[in-house]
Design an enzyme around this catalytic site. Structure first.
Site, PDB file in Angstrom:
ATOM      1  N   GLU A   1      -0.174 -43.015  -8.324  1.00 43.27           N
ATOM      2  CA  GLU A   1      -0.576 -43.892  -9.553  1.00 43.27           C
ATOM      3  C   GLU A   1      -0.157 -45.094  -9.384  1.00 43.27           C
ATOM      4  O   GLU A   1      -0.764 -46.174  -9.973  1.00 43.27           O
ATOM      5  CB  GLU A   1       0.409 -43.117 -10.540  1.00 43.27           C
ATOM      6  CG  GLU A   1       0.358 -41.645 -10.724  1.00 43.27           C
ATOM      7  CD  GLU A   1      -1.141 -41.173 -10.959  1.00 43.27           C
ATOM      8  OE1 GLU A   1      -2.120 -41.943 -11.561  1.00 43.27           O
ATOM      9  OE2 GLU A   1      -1.762 -40.316 -10.635  1.00 43.27           O
TER      10      GLU A   1
ATOM     11  N   GLU B   1     -11.126 -43.570  -8.141  1.00 38.47           N
ATOM     12  CA  GLU B   1     -10.166 -42.164  -7.816  1.00 38.47           C
ATOM     13  C   GLU B   1     -10.652 -42.248  -6.384  1.00 38.47           C
ATOM     14  O   GLU B   1      -9.522 -41.714  -5.599  1.00 38.47           O
ATOM     15  CB  GLU B   1     -10.645 -41.248  -8.738  1.00 38.47           C
ATOM     16  CG  GLU B   1     -10.314 -41.058 -10.334  1.00 38.47           C
ATOM     17  CD  GLU B   1      -8.847 -41.477 -10.130  1.00 38.47           C
ATOM     18  OE1 GLU B   1      -7.983 -41.354  -9.258  1.00 38.47           O
ATOM     19  OE2 GLU B   1      -8.359 -41.914 -11.363  1.00 38.47           O
TER      20      GLU B   1
HETATM   21  N1  B3K Z   1      -6.518 -41.034 -13.728  1.00 37.19           N
HETATM   22  C1  B3K Z   1      -5.860 -39.745 -14.123  1.00 37.19           C
HETATM   23  C2  B3K Z   1      -6.684 -38.746 -14.457  1.00 37.19           C
HETATM   24  C3  B3K Z   1      -6.969 -38.610 -15.793  1.00 37.19           C
HETATM   25  C4  B3K Z   1      -7.779 -37.213 -15.968  1.00 37.19           C
HETATM   26  C5  B3K Z   1      -8.309 -37.154 -17.439  1.00 37.19           C
HETATM   27  N2  B3K Z   1      -8.897 -36.005 -17.609  1.00 37.19           N
HETATM   28  C6  B3K Z   1      -4.793 -39.515 -12.840  1.00 37.19           C
HETATM   29  C7  B3K Z   1      -5.497 -40.139 -11.490  1.00 37.19           C
HETATM   30  O1  B3K Z   1      -6.200 -39.696 -10.981  1.00 37.19           O
HETATM   31  O2  B3K Z   1      -4.519 -40.563 -10.941  1.00 37.19           O
HETATM   32 ZN    ZN Z   2      -6.316 -41.411  -9.622  1.00 39.14          ZN
END
Ligand code: B3K
Ligand code: ZN
Length: 870
Positions: free
Chosen positions: A299, A321
């Site tokens: 994060e 991602e």
């Molecule tokens: N970006 C979020 C994931 C969001 C999911 C939405 N259904 C956490 C992550 O990948 O860091």
């Molecule tokens: Zn992520």
């Protein structure tokens, strides 16, 4: 019935954008009033119609430039404004909505978690708060004012910096926040509640002080230290390895109990599932500690790869991602063991991601068609996405890769970018041609590499003949060749590597496979070599080379590369399972190859050379990992054969296992790499020893003497899997001790759900009434139901269809309360194509039952439709 699916090819730049958004929240769990005042700007001079997304709230009022406005049409998914009377390109809209966080069980938008209130906006949750341009290429500056009861909600948090606060006479107070960085709506966050606060600080390399704040439920302060340490480690690592520094003066993390996934990277205010924050030796296992470190890192790393540079549209999700998973994997590998991390990631890829490729949900890392975006937060987009970044790293090398990163960030900072922007920066910065490579972004499926070889004894010439083929997937029939980096090594019979020479020159150990058939030649190879292929899993592909047991044992014992040694054992296990499964299916007695037992004995005897690797080699693949080797899966057969393998290894190696078990002594619990490794090996031995005649005594003792959760849980697991006499006592003891703690009980629920007992389904059904269980908490649901359907394949796929009926009943309920979690749980049911003629119709019937539901959510509908049409 629904808004139709969206296609990547249909992307259009927005006609309008929002530049500044001011949000006022009058917060109350049963009645929240949101006033959103947004400065809009027309981008397309022709456009007179403004479409805003929004649903699941009560719409109260709208004003245009301060005047009441009525020229709009409302439908179930948004608002269409007629702006033909509005000539100026800049204007302001004020929209008032009413929300009920307390009843929002979808855990998207604004919802109540425990006693607190929080938000989850990615991917499209912001539109559950107010009408908005809820798309990631609309970036605005946010100012947020939150007013709420001071006793219930002493902390009122949002993104960016706290700029003002005050008290009101009625016991309410307010706080105002401002985020200086323009951001898309999915990164907006709000949290209100009463917390314990852990404070710390980090000085960036340019000397700026950043306040670090970690908010946890009251009473949990002593479980927050590790997460804070992990955050500081991550911040430092990103400076050292990627030269990326944090940009705000404050970084906040809040742990909440009700959360659909792991965590969320909202700008300056991460919201985390408490499972990925809270840890102390009594309640968290070693694996939990490592998972927390990696999630906190992930994060945090999003701050640059995701937030400062965001995605143009959701089809580009892997841009942030895949890259951020790659970054968190590198973080864990630099802080811990690279080989162990690699192996664990490869296990996920080969089981879960390959399975997804073979399922009705198959999609490229950059999907072409999406109905419900939440369905695309997948192992393909995340983990295969990270593999694609890793391949680029392999092809470019660290230095050129970092140059590519620098270029990518400098060109796209503050913008919404695409995967093509990333590839282009990498190619330009390095001079490496990535044109063919870019096909990994549009082609789905698992490529297969078939390798054979030829050795010319006289000429000392060795050839590898490599061909590639990607079988069709549910979403895409025709496949083309890919650029596949194939890392190899050639060993002599004693395990010494040969130099790779071609025309007198040393050649790279990464071969560029780009055509259907290719031959790679190596000279000066003095004896017939044993090839190590796909070292470190240099590409996310399946490899087919006809290894003999003898060759694999050479690699297992002697290869210098740790991954190759582990992988050799994986192939040996797979061969053993396959051979025995056909014996089982023919009703023949099972038999374990003695040379493999001897080889395992060798590994065990030399455990001190590499403790973690020994553990990984020794551990039998899970049933779900074995299953990926088969087109049609026999869940019963795989269980029986794996169980046989486990018992045979235990029986034959018990003396060696016992010796290692006894040699390892750890007095006090420390989270240190050496100790984690030793505990891991000792507990791996215990899992086998549980199946021997002294198992019951040993496991019982292990539990009694355990001074940490890793050891307690290892004993409990051993007792349960081996169905020992002590099992019920230990399970009861654990339950009594931890019933107040949901996160710890999840371990217990999960273990119950994976019991090998024949009445396990009945048990799971009973446990849904357990006082510690809560249907609306996704962690509980995943621990009990998720473990049953995913980790207990024999029971879930019971031939009477009881497992399917059970899951269907649950999904019918979840379809209403939490569609996102429902769509995750349904996965094993939509993979019906992998099962036999008896099971398939039962699975189909279950899906049809769901399909008949009147208000089927988009989330479930998308998956069921694909499954029934495939
Ligand atoms: N970006 C979020 C994931 C969001 C999911 C939405 N259904 C956490 C992550 O990948 O860091
Ligand atoms: Zn992520």
């Amino acid at each position: 019935m629904y808004s139709k699916a969206k296609y990547r090819k249909d992307y259009k730049t927005p006609d309008f954008t929002a530049t500044d958004i001011s949000l006022d929240f009058q917060l109350d769990p049963n009645h929240t009033v949101v006033t959103a005042t947004t400065q809009f700007q027309r981008l397309n001079a022709e456009s007179t119609e403004l479409r805003l997304d929004g649903h699941s709230f009560q719409f109260a009022a709208i004003k245009l430039n301060g005047e009441d406005f009525t020229a709009y049409k409302q439908d179930s998914e948004g608002l269409t404004l007629d702006l033909s009377e509005q000539s100026a390109d800049k204007f302001e809209l004020e929209i008032v909505t009413n929300l009920v966080p307390a009843t929002n069980t979808s855990l998207q938008g604004l919802y109540q978690s425990g006693e607190g209130i929080c938000t989850q906006c990615e991917a499209e949750g912001f539109r559950q708060i107010t009408y908005a341009l809820d798309r990631p290429d609309v970036l605005a500056r946010y100012q947020v004012k939150i007013t709420a009861d001071k006793t219930k909600y002493p902390f009122l948090l949002s993104n960016g910096n706290r700029i003002a606060s005050g008290e009101l006479e009625d016991g309410r107070h307010w706080v105002e926040w401002q985020d200086p960085f323009p951001k898309p709506s999915y990164l907006f966050a709000l949290v209100a509640g009463d917390f314990d606060l852990l404070q710390d600080s980090f000085t960036t390399k340019s000397g700026r002080q950043v306040a670090l704040e970690l908010y946890v439920d009251r009473g949990n302060l002593n479980r927050a230290d590790w997460a804070m340490q992990s955050l500081k480690k991550a911040m430092k690592w990103d400076e050292d390895r990627f030269d990326l520094e944090y940009d705000l003066d404050i970084y906040m993390i809040v742990a909440v109990d009700f959360f659909n996934m792991g965590a969320m990277e909202n700008k300056g205010l991460n919201v985390f599932n408490s499972k990925f924050v809270l840890a102390d030796p009594q309640t968290a296992t070693d694996a939990d500690y490592l998972a927390i470190e990696s999630m906190i890192g992930h994060e945090y790393f999003h701050n640059w790869t995701g937030n400062r540079v965001t995605c143009r549209d959701w089809f580009q999700l892997s841009l942030k991602e895949g890259l951020t998973v790659f970054r968190d994997q590198e973080f864990s590998s630099d802080t811990g063991s690279r080989a162990v991390n690699r192996i664990n990631n490869v296990k996920i890829l080969r089981s879960a991601q390959f399975a997804e490729d073979a399922s009705p949900m198959a999609h490229p890392i950059r999907p072409e068609k999406v109905l419900e975006m939440n369905n695309f937060y997948t192992v393909t987009v995340y983990e295969k996405g990270a593999e694609v970044i890793r391949m680029m790293h392999t092809l470019l090398g660290e230095k050129a890769f970092q140059a590519g990163m620098k270029l990518y960030i400098s060109e796209n900072d503050g913008k919404a970018a695409t995967c093509d922007d990333f590839i282009s920066a990498m190619a330009r910065a390095s001079g490496v041609d990535l044109e063919l490579f870019a096909r990994w972004y549009k082609q789905s499926g698992t490529p297969e590499l078939t390798v054979s070889d030829h050795y010319d004894e006289k000429a000392h010439r060795y050839q590898l003949i490599v061909s590639q083929m990607t079988p069709p997937t549910a979403d895409q029939m025709d496949k083309a060749n890919l650029h596949i980096p194939l890392k190899i090594a050639l060993y002599d019979q004693s395990g010494m590597p040969f130099m790779l020479l071609n025309n007198g020159e040393v050649v790279n150990d990464v071969l560029n496979v780009t055509q259907t058939d290719q031959i790679f030649e190596f000279q000066d190879i003095k004896s017939r070599p044993v090839p190590a292929l796909l070292c470190d899993f240099s590409a996310p592909v399946k490899l087919d080379y006809d290894y003999s047991t003898e060759q694999l044992i050479i690699l297992l014992k002697h290869a210098q590369n740790e991954f190759v040694r582990w992988d050799a054992m994986q192939m040996l296990f797979a061969q053993e399972l396959r051979r025995n499964l056909s014996l089982y299916q023919q009703g023949q007695p099972l038999e374990f190859s003695p040379e493999i037992l001897t080889a395992l004995g060798y590994v065990l005897a030399n455990y001190q050379q590499n403790i973690e690797l020994t553990t990984l080699i020794l551990t039998l693949p899970k049933e779900t990992e074995f299953a990926e080797d088969f087109k049609i899966i026999d869940p019963e057969g795989i269980f029986v054969v794996r169980d046989f393998m486990q018992r045979t290894i235990a029986e034959n190696l018990k003396d060696a296992l016992f010796e290692v078990y006894n040699q390892i002594h750890l007095e006090t619990y420390r989270i240190a790499a050496e100790d984690i490794a030793l505990r891991g090996l000792r507990n791996a031995c215990l899992q086998y020893l549980a199946f021997t005649e002294t198992g019951n005594t040993l496991v019982n003792k292990h539990y009694l003497y355990a001074n940490n959760m890793t050891d307690s849980l290892a004993a409990l697991t051993a007792a349960t899997k081996a169905q020992l006499a002590c099992r019920d006592n230990l399970l009861r003891d654990f339950e009594e001790k931890w019933q107040h703690d949901g996160l710890v009980m999840d371990k217990w629920f999960s273990l119950q759900a994976t019991r090998p007992d024949s009445n396990v389904l009945e048990l799971v059904q009973q446990l849904m009434n357990h006082p510690s269980f809560n249907f609306n908490n996704p962690n509980r649901l995943r621990a009990l139901v998720g473990s049953f359907v995913n980790q207990n394949p024999r029971a879930f796929h019971a031939i009477d269809g009881s497992g399917y009926r059970f899951l269907t009943d649950i999904l019918l309920k979840l379809n209403e309360s939490n569609p996102q979690v429902a769509a995750r749980l349904i996965e094993p049911l939509i993979r019906l194509g992998r099962y036999d003629g008896q099971r398939q119709p039962l699975m189909k019937r279950a899906l049809e039952r769901l399909n008949d539901v009147e208000n089927l959510s988009k989330d479930l509908f998308e998956k069921i439709e694909k499954a029934l049409n495939s």
